[in-house]
Scaffold this active site. Structure first.
Site, PDB file in Angstrom:
ATOM      1  N   ASP A 112       0.851  -1.183   0.000  1.00 39.91           N
ATOM      2  CA  ASP A 112       0.000   0.000   0.000  1.00 39.91           C
ATOM      3  C   ASP A 112       0.889   1.236   0.000  1.00 39.91           C
ATOM      4  OD1 ASP A 112      -3.180   0.199   0.440  1.00 39.91           O
ATOM      5  OD2 ASP A 112      -2.238   2.024   1.175  1.00 39.91           O
TER       6      ASP A 112
ATOM      7  N   ASP B  98      -7.012  -4.420  -5.917  1.00 42.64           N
ATOM      8  CA  ASP B  98      -8.287  -3.883  -5.425  1.00 42.64           C
ATOM      9  C   ASP B  98      -8.163  -2.369  -5.557  1.00 42.64           C
ATOM     10  OD1 ASP B  98     -10.694  -3.433  -4.220  1.00 42.64           O
ATOM     11  OD2 ASP B  98     -10.012  -3.889  -2.191  1.00 42.64           O
TER      12      ASP B  98
ATOM     13  N   CYS C 273     -14.776  -1.466  -6.199  1.00 42.39           N
ATOM     14  CA  CYS C 273     -16.105  -1.402  -5.579  1.00 42.39           C
ATOM     15  C   CYS C 273     -16.882  -0.286  -6.263  1.00 42.39           C
ATOM     16  CB  CYS C 273     -16.024  -1.194  -4.068  1.00 42.39           C
ATOM     17  SG  CYS C 273     -15.056   0.233  -3.540  1.00 42.39           S
TER      18      CYS C 273
END
Length: 441
Positions: A273, A319, A372
């Site tokens: 990350d 993601d 998402c």
């Protein structure tokens, strides 16, 4: 707290949210209540119910206030919500602002006049009006309408309505410590009934929202909070014992934990990350879950980690950072915080991350791209763009991957990609594409 004091606190919370429009509302709300520890659980729930009710209906409330040429303030938003959203009559709304210690000041002469104008202007009960433009009627920002029309067509109104409903609470059984059945029994022993989710073989759904983070089942790592759609992304990654896996946008490691469980702690996962606090926050979750095959990597400027590990991973999960349109029923404030320029910037970032991720995949390995978001610009269009510039990758049909992963029945799909939506599947909106690097490429 009295009802009037709760209303005054809800106004203060809305003011706090308005002062930090780009910050996630739940983070601001957590700080708000942390600074007011004297507010008990019941009062907190009542305050949240009123404040979040306003947030959920903000686009419509703004339309009403603009219609009567009223300046938008937290006080008038609450008054309008009570009148139009809760069905309280004008005298009842006036009585909710009694003044005095801990209560909101009475509505001014001007505010009362505007309230009565609102009452006279409505065509019936509720917040809707025949003259509302379609985006406001559907509770959607203007800028998502083209993408949503492309995505949903005649189902747009149905999906928009589902995005207004309260999201259920889904849990994932941590297979490192318990089967789904064992996790359900542990929850039941604490008075929490959970039912298996229909799509994820790891999922449990609570029929009503319950506090689970204080239960033994959670504290001992038997369950994690994770929407069923998010669980499916980890399932379709196909991570197996002994593999080398990279989770490039790991955040607080929600999907990393699911991957570790699927791998039985055998093999190696690198959780990456750009945020040090997010990666640090993952440590506690990893320990609680008993996931010990995970290492963390913080991406920094000039980082050569990716170049040194080119072609080394069996699975790479992206993601991707996105607009989060698929989670709007769970994060209604995001409808207000996200703007068209965010979409443009995120699409650039997604392309950059996909390019980096592709280099990490070994020949024959797989790249899983997920969001998402329900916007085609962040989903299928990004996949097509990547494949056009990377002929060494192919899109795997979702039905084949679903069967291989042991998913039940027919996969939630659109074309060759996974797509879950609130109306069709009862999950948040998630997209996933599984891209395989050709052997020998």
């Amino acid at each position: 707290m009295t009802p009037a004091a709760r209303l005054a606190a809800a106004i203060d919370l809305l003011i706090a949210l308005e002062s930090q429009p780009r910050r996630p509302a739940d983070a601001t709300a957590n700080d708000f209540f942390r600074a007011r520890r004297y507010i008990g659980g019941g009062d907190r729930r009542a305050i949240n119910e009123l404040a979040w009710g306003v947030v959920r209906q903000r686009l419509r409330l703004d339309w009403w206030l603009e219609r009567i040429r009223c300046r938008t303030t937290a006080r008038m938003l609450v008054a309008a919500y009570l009148l139009l959203g809760q069905g309280v009559d004008v005298p009842g709304v006036l009585a909710a602002f009694p003044g005095g210690q801990y209560a909101a000041e009475p509505l001014s002469v001007l505010e009362e006049r505007l309230l009565r104008q609102l009452d006279a202007a409505r065509s019936g009960p509720g917040l809707l009006h025949p003259e509302m433009p379609e985006p406001v009627r559907l509770d959607l920002p203007d800028w998502v309408m083209p993408g949503f029309r492309t995505r949903f067509g005649d189902r747009l109104a149905e999906e928009a309505a589902a995005m207004e409903a309260e999201a259920p609470l889904d849990l994932r059984a941590n297979l490192l410590k318990a089967t789904r059945e064992e996790a359900a029994l542990a929850l039941a022993a604490e008075g929490i009934e959970a039912v298996p989710t229909p799509l994820s073989p790891w999922g449990l759904r609570l029929p009503s929202r319950r506090p689970v983070t204080g239960t033994r089942a959670f504290l001992e790592g038997l369950v994690e909070v994770q929407d069923e759609g998010s669980q499916l992304i980890a399932l379709l990654t196909g991570a197996a014992p002994g593999m080398r896996v990279a989770d490039l946008c790991a955040g607080a490691a929600g999907k990393t934990l699911a991957l570790a469980a699927a791998m039985g702690n055998r093999g190696r996962i690198t959780a990456c990350d750009v945020s040090a606090p997010r990666l640090e926050g993952a440590v506690k979750r990893l320990r609680r879950a008993g996931a010990d095959n995970v290492e963390r990597h913080l991406f920094q400027s000039g980082d050569r980690w990716a170049k040194r590990r080119a072609g080394q991973f069996d699975r790479v999960l992206v993601d991707a950072p996105c607009t989060g349109t698929g989670t709007w029923r769970r994060n209604p404030d995001a409808r207000l915080r996200t703007a068209p320029f965010d979409l443009a910037e995120l699409c650039v970032k997604q392309r950059e991350i996909l390019t980096l991720a592709g280099d990490l995949v070994r020949p024959g390995g797989r790249l899983v791209y997920a969001t998402c978001s329900l916007l085609p610009e962040e989903d299928e269009i990004q996949v097509r763009t990547f494949l056009d510039s990377h002929p060494d990758f192919t899109l795997m049909p979702i039905h084949d991957v679903w069967a291989e992963a042991g998913g039940p029945g027919v996969p939630p799909a659109e074309g060759d990609c996974m797509l879950t939506t609130p109306a069709r599947h009862g999950t948040d909106g998630f997209f996933a594409a599984i891209l395989q690097r050709k052997p020998g490429a």
